[in-house]
Design a protein around this motif. Structure first.
Motif, mmCIF file in Angstrom:
data_model
loop_
_atom_site.group_PDB
_atom_site.id
_atom_site.type_symbol
_atom_site.label_atom_id
_atom_site.label_comp_id
_atom_site.label_asym_id
_atom_site.label_seq_id
_atom_site.Cartn_x
_atom_site.Cartn_y
_atom_site.Cartn_z
ATOM 1 N N VAL A 1 22.084 19.905 2.621
ATOM 2 C CA VAL A 1 20.825 19.572 1.938
ATOM 3 C C VAL A 1 19.696 19.418 2.952
ATOM 4 N N ILE A 2 19.941 18.679 4.013
ATOM 5 C CA ILE A 2 18.914 18.462 5.045
ATOM 6 C C ILE A 2 18.545 19.783 5.723
ATOM 7 N N LEU A 3 19.543 20.618 6.026
ATOM 8 C CA LEU A 3 19.250 21.929 6.614
ATOM 9 C C LEU A 3 18.400 22.782 5.680
ATOM 10 N N LEU A 4 18.704 22.758 4.396
ATOM 11 C CA LEU A 4 17.900 23.508 3.423
ATOM 12 C C LEU A 4 16.477 22.957 3.339
ATOM 13 N N PHE A 5 16.329 21.648 3.433
ATOM 14 C CA PHE A 5 14.988 21.058 3.443
ATOM 15 C C PHE A 5 14.212 21.520 4.681
ATOM 16 N N ILE A 6 14.873 21.548 5.834
ATOM 17 C CA ILE A 6 14.221 21.986 7.070
ATOM 18 C C ILE A 6 13.825 23.462 6.966
ATOM 19 N N ILE A 7 14.747 24.288 6.490
ATOM 20 C CA ILE A 7 14.443 25.714 6.297
ATOM 21 C C ILE A 7 13.272 25.866 5.332
ATOM 22 N N GLY A 8 13.269 25.068 4.277
ATOM 23 C CA GLY A 8 12.182 25.122 3.305
ATOM 24 C C GLY A 8 10.835 24.796 3.912
ATOM 25 N N MET A 9 10.792 23.771 4.736
ATOM 26 C CA MET A 9 9.520 23.388 5.345
ATOM 27 C C MET A 9 9.078 24.419 6.387
ATOM 28 N N ILE A 10 10.023 24.992 7.115
ATOM 29 C CA ILE A 10 9.675 26.068 8.045
ATOM 30 C C ILE A 10 9.120 27.250 7.253
ATOM 31 N N ILE B 1 14.447 24.653 -0.740
ATOM 32 C CA ILE B 1 14.364 23.261 -1.195
ATOM 33 C C ILE B 1 14.979 23.129 -2.581
ATOM 34 N N PHE B 2 14.648 24.047 -3.455
ATOM 35 C CA PHE B 2 15.206 24.018 -4.811
ATOM 36 C C PHE B 2 16.726 24.188 -4.758
ATOM 37 N N ALA B 3 17.194 25.060 -3.874
ATOM 38 C CA ALA B 3 18.641 25.275 -3.711
ATOM 39 C C ALA B 3 19.340 24.003 -3.240
ATOM 40 N N ALA B 4 18.658 23.203 -2.430
ATOM 41 C CA ALA B 4 19.238 21.950 -1.942
ATOM 42 C C ALA B 4 19.596 21.014 -3.100
ATOM 43 N N PHE B 5 18.794 21.034 -4.147
ATOM 44 C CA PHE B 5 19.084 20.190 -5.312
ATOM 45 C C PHE B 5 20.409 20.590 -5.947
ATOM 46 N N VAL C 1 12.195 19.132 -14.868
ATOM 47 C CA VAL C 1 10.886 19.570 -15.370
ATOM 48 C C VAL C 1 9.835 19.455 -14.257
ATOM 49 N N ILE C 2 9.815 18.318 -13.595
ATOM 50 C CA ILE C 2 8.829 18.095 -12.528
ATOM 51 C C ILE C 2 9.063 19.054 -11.367
ATOM 52 N N GLN C 3 10.305 19.162 -10.915
ATOM 53 C CA GLN C 3 10.602 20.027 -9.772
ATOM 54 C C GLN C 3 10.351 21.501 -10.098
ATOM 55 N N ALA D 1 6.776 18.992 0.461
ATOM 56 C CA ALA D 1 7.075 17.617 0.868
ATOM 57 C C ALA D 1 7.209 16.726 -0.364
ATOM 58 N N LEU D 2 6.363 16.955 -1.360
ATOM 59 C CA LEU D 2 6.455 16.202 -2.607
ATOM 60 C C LEU D 2 7.804 16.445 -3.286
ATOM 61 N N MET D 3 8.272 17.682 -3.293
ATOM 62 C CA MET D 3 9.579 17.989 -3.880
ATOM 63 C C MET D 3 10.687 17.204 -3.186
ATOM 64 N N ILE D 4 10.627 17.146 -1.866
ATOM 65 C CA ILE D 4 11.657 16.444 -1.096
ATOM 66 C C ILE D 4 11.585 14.945 -1.351
ATOM 67 N N VAL D 5 10.382 14.398 -1.362
ATOM 68 C CA VAL D 5 10.215 12.963 -1.621
ATOM 69 C C VAL D 5 10.751 12.607 -3.013
#
Length: 159
Positions: A9-18, A31-35, A53-55, A148-152
């Protein structure tokens, strides 16, 4: 299994932000895949209908913003379809031709070349390139904030 899930999950978040900055990476998709990784490996229980719905709304907004904000920058500076297409090609090709610097130079040159190909005066072509650059930078800022909002929101729902 829990530790493995969190690492992925953390790796996917990092890839997403990159990916918000470097278009070769999948950005919001990662990021969506991390969920889903979290759901499959840990539990979908924390995620209710409002989470999805929000994501999903943010995700769709990111995809629209990625193209719309960049195109708007070009249009606002007097560019046309040729410069929009040129800037998109430059955004994809630029980082391969000139690593890192190509992220900025690629869209600018792509828009300028697109305009020059259709016979636009050099001064106006340069303006369209500047618009492509401003649009790209604006798009990156929007993507960084929304991702970042998605991750938070993920952490709010999970923790």
């Amino acid at each position: 299994m829990l530790i493995t899930a969190w690492i992925i999950v953390i790796l996917l978040f990092i890839i997403g932000m990159i990916g918000a900055v470097y278009p070769i990476f999948p950005g919001a998709v990662a990021i969506f895949a991390a969920f889903f990784v979290y759901g499959w490996m840990v539990s979908f229980e924390p995620f209710g209908i409002w989470f999805w719905v929000i994501q999903s709304t943010i995700f769709v907004g990111l995809i629209v913003a990625d193209y719309a904000v960049s195109a708007l920058g070009v249009k606002r500076f007097g560019g046309n379809k040729a410069s929009v297409i040129g800037s998109m090609i430059g955004l994809i090709v630029g980082p391969f031709v000139i690593p890192i610097v190509g992220l900025i130079v690629g869209p600018f040159l792509g828009a300028v070349i697109g305009e020059l190909i259709i016979g636009t005066e050099a001064k106006q072509a340069f303006r369209a390139g500047l618009g492509a650059l401003i649009g790209l930078l604006s798009s990156v800022v929007v993507k960084l904030v929304l991702q970042a909002l998605m991750i938070v929101l993920f952490f709010i729902w999970v923790l």
